[in-house]
Write an enzyme that holds these catalytic residues in place. Structure first.
Site, PDB file in Angstrom:
ATOM      1  N   SER A 140     -44.518  15.778 -24.382  1.00 32.43           N
ATOM      2  CA  SER A 140     -43.328  14.963 -24.166  1.00 32.43           C
ATOM      3  C   SER A 140     -42.668  15.311 -22.834  1.00 32.43           C
ATOM      4  CB  SER A 140     -42.327  15.213 -25.294  1.00 32.43           C
ATOM      5  OG  SER A 140     -41.100  14.572 -25.019  1.00 32.43           O
ATOM      6  N   TYR A 154     -38.248  21.836 -29.823  1.00 35.02           N
ATOM      7  CA  TYR A 154     -39.192  20.737 -29.544  1.00 35.02           C
ATOM      8  C   TYR A 154     -39.740  20.866 -28.122  1.00 35.02           C
ATOM      9  CZ  TYR A 154     -40.676  15.772 -29.181  1.00 35.02           C
ATOM     10  OH  TYR A 154     -41.375  14.599 -29.013  1.00 35.02           O
TER      11      TYR A 154
HETATM   12  P1  NAP Z   1     -43.331   8.285 -35.235  1.00 41.90           P
HETATM   13  O1  NAP Z   1     -43.430   6.807 -35.193  1.00 41.90           O
HETATM   14  O2  NAP Z   1     -42.271   8.934 -36.045  1.00 41.90           O
HETATM   15  O3  NAP Z   1     -44.753   8.869 -35.668  1.00 41.90           O
HETATM   16  C1  NAP Z   1     -44.936  10.223 -35.961  1.00 41.90           C
HETATM   17  C2  NAP Z   1     -46.223  10.335 -36.732  1.00 41.90           C
HETATM   18  O4  NAP Z   1     -46.499  11.719 -37.017  1.00 41.90           O
HETATM   19  C3  NAP Z   1     -46.158   9.607 -38.068  1.00 41.90           C
HETATM   20  O5  NAP Z   1     -47.375   8.949 -38.283  1.00 41.90           O
HETATM   21  C4  NAP Z   1     -45.971  10.737 -39.073  1.00 41.90           C
HETATM   22  O6  NAP Z   1     -46.560  10.345 -40.296  1.00 41.90           O
HETATM   23  C5  NAP Z   1     -46.774  11.853 -38.413  1.00 41.90           C
HETATM   24  N1  NAP Z   1     -46.369  13.194 -38.835  1.00 41.90           N
HETATM   25  C6  NAP Z   1     -45.198  13.828 -38.590  1.00 41.90           C
HETATM   26  N2  NAP Z   1     -45.199  15.036 -39.161  1.00 41.90           N
HETATM   27  C7  NAP Z   1     -46.402  15.165 -39.792  1.00 41.90           C
HETATM   28  C8  NAP Z   1     -46.980  16.178 -40.595  1.00 41.90           C
HETATM   29  N3  NAP Z   1     -46.356  17.333 -40.836  1.00 41.90           N
HETATM   30  N4  NAP Z   1     -48.236  15.988 -41.075  1.00 41.90           N
HETATM   31  C9  NAP Z   1     -48.887  14.826 -40.833  1.00 41.90           C
HETATM   32  N5  NAP Z   1     -48.382  13.828 -40.083  1.00 41.90           N
HETATM   33  C10 NAP Z   1     -47.146  13.990 -39.586  1.00 41.90           C
HETATM   34  O7  NAP Z   1     -43.168   8.873 -33.776  1.00 41.90           O
HETATM   35  P2  NAP Z   1     -43.932   8.596 -32.397  1.00 41.90           P
HETATM   36  O8  NAP Z   1     -42.886   8.330 -31.405  1.00 41.90           O
HETATM   37  O9  NAP Z   1     -45.057   7.629 -32.566  1.00 41.90           O
HETATM   38  O10 NAP Z   1     -44.484  10.064 -32.113  1.00 41.90           O
HETATM   39  C11 NAP Z   1     -45.849  10.354 -31.899  1.00 41.90           C
HETATM   40  C12 NAP Z   1     -45.941  11.587 -31.018  1.00 41.90           C
HETATM   41  O11 NAP Z   1     -45.408  11.288 -29.725  1.00 41.90           O
HETATM   42  C13 NAP Z   1     -45.147  12.777 -31.546  1.00 41.90           C
HETATM   43  O12 NAP Z   1     -45.868  13.969 -31.346  1.00 41.90           O
HETATM   44  C14 NAP Z   1     -43.886  12.769 -30.676  1.00 41.90           C
HETATM   45  O13 NAP Z   1     -43.314  14.048 -30.572  1.00 41.90           O
HETATM   46  C15 NAP Z   1     -44.471  12.283 -29.365  1.00 41.90           C
HETATM   47  N6  NAP Z   1     -43.490  11.694 -28.426  1.00 41.90           N
HETATM   48  C16 NAP Z   1     -42.715  10.634 -28.812  1.00 41.90           C
HETATM   49  C17 NAP Z   1     -41.778  10.119 -27.906  1.00 41.90           C
HETATM   50  C18 NAP Z   1     -40.883   8.943 -28.253  1.00 41.90           C
HETATM   51  O14 NAP Z   1     -39.915   8.687 -27.488  1.00 41.90           O
HETATM   52  N7  NAP Z   1     -41.158   8.190 -29.318  1.00 41.90           N
HETATM   53  C19 NAP Z   1     -41.646  10.693 -26.623  1.00 41.90           C
HETATM   54  C20 NAP Z   1     -42.454  11.759 -26.279  1.00 41.90           C
HETATM   55  C21 NAP Z   1     -43.382  12.253 -27.192  1.00 41.90           C
HETATM   56  P3  NAP Z   1     -46.019  10.676 -41.764  1.00 41.90           P
HETATM   57  O15 NAP Z   1     -44.511  10.613 -41.714  1.00 41.90           O
HETATM   58  O16 NAP Z   1     -46.649   9.606 -42.597  1.00 41.90           O
HETATM   59  O17 NAP Z   1     -46.543  12.041 -42.042  1.00 41.90           O
END
Ligand code: NAP
Length: 253
Positions: A140, A154
């Site tokens: 991130s 984080y």
């Molecule tokens: P999201 O829509 O909330 O998706 C997160 C995913 O991770 C969900 O599928 C969730 O599934 C899964 N997850 C979380 N904890 C888990 C666990 N303990 N075991 C198994 N699965 C787990 O968020 P996103 O934005 O797509 O995030 C994806 C990645 O990108 C993350 O690593 C996040 O930190 C990173 N990121 C996001 C942003 C942003 O602005 N959105 C920016 C930088 C980086 P379940 O709830 O079904 O387990």
């Protein structure tokens, strides 16, 4: 178009957001997929939307046995493993570091960093047996490039992923396995700050102005970079932290 024809890929965090978008991109590029996340119904929804031969295995990435089981499923169902997108993650408790408990610190590190180690450990063994592969992580802009108050654990986890990929790259490069991190900017997913129930009305505009492009990303824009890095088109890219951040990491004058 970038092809993943004949490749087998694990995607974690595939029930939502960036992981779901990557599942769509990878499937359209011809990959056979093993989808991972905790919520079975959401994984089933994604698999049904995609159609075709998709394996799902609900579980928790904080559990090393789950990482092992995902790899075993890829081998049993599709004959091996070529690609892993270790994307599951969550922000965890937001608090100034002086107020953060040891439990909250550890929980965030486990979800965002230790789980990535568990994944890579088992995925790499299968990829070496296959003669090569590509391992990706969702880092991130928070931590890897920028500091945001209240997000210390984080940030530490997400910048820790950059050390992990550099080490994986040198340990596994001789066996043809590449490892890279996407340094992701603000993205419109259920995890984004503006979508939280208690979100301040100004948070969306604040997030947008952090980026040179003055907006946040669509999940598909991140998935497109994951597709490139997963594919043979990125055959000489390893140990890299690739910014897909709309210019969030640029120091603005
Ligand atoms: P999201 O829509 O909330 O998706 C997160 C995913 O991770 C969900 O599928 C969730 O599934 C899964 N997850 C979380 N904890 C888990 C666990 N303990 N075991 C198994 N699965 C787990 O968020 P996103 O934005 O797509 O995030 C994806 C990645 O990108 C993350 O690593 C996040 O930190 C990173 N990121 C996001 C942003 C942003 O602005 N959105 C920016 C930088 C980086 P379940 O709830 O079904 O387990």
């Amino acid at each position: 178009m970038t092809s993943l024809k004949g490749k087998v890929a694990i995607i974690t965090g595939a029930s939502s957001g960036i992981g779901e978008a990557a599942a769509k991109r990878f499937a359209a590029a011809g990959a056979r997929l093993v989808l991972a996340a905790r919520r079975p119904a959401e994984l089933e929804r994604v698999a049904n939307d995609l159609g075709g031969d998709i394996a799902i295995l609900p579980g928790d990435v904080r559990d090393e046995a789950y990482a092992e089981a995902l790899v075993a499923l890829a081998i049993e169902r599709f004959g091996g493993l070529d690609i892993a997108f270790n994307n599951a993650g969550s922000v965890g408790t937001a608090a100034p570091l002086t107020d953060l408990s040891a439990e909250d610190w550890s929980a965030t590190l486990t979800t965002n960093l230790t789980a990535a180690f568990f994944g890579a450990k088992h995925q790499a063994t299968a990829m070496v047996a296959r003669g090569g592969g590509s391992i990706l992580f969702s880092s991130s802009f928070v931590g890897a490039a920028n500091g945001i108050p209240g997000m210390g654990a984080y940030a530490a986890a997400k910048s820790g992923l950059l050390g992990l990929v550099r080490t994986l790259a040198v340990e596994l490069g001789p066996q043809g396995v590449r490892a890279n991190a996407l340094v992701i900017g603000g993205t419109d997913t259920p995890a984004s700050a503006a979508r939280q129930p208690d979100a301040d009305p100004g948070v969306q505009a604040w997030m947008e102005q952090l980026h040179a492009l003055k907006r946040i990303a669509e999940p598909d824009e991140i998935a497109e970079m994951a597709l490139f890095l997963a594919s043979d088109a990125a055959s000489f890219v390893t140990g890299a932290a690739i910014a897909v951040d709309g210019g969030a990491s640029i120091t603005k004058m």
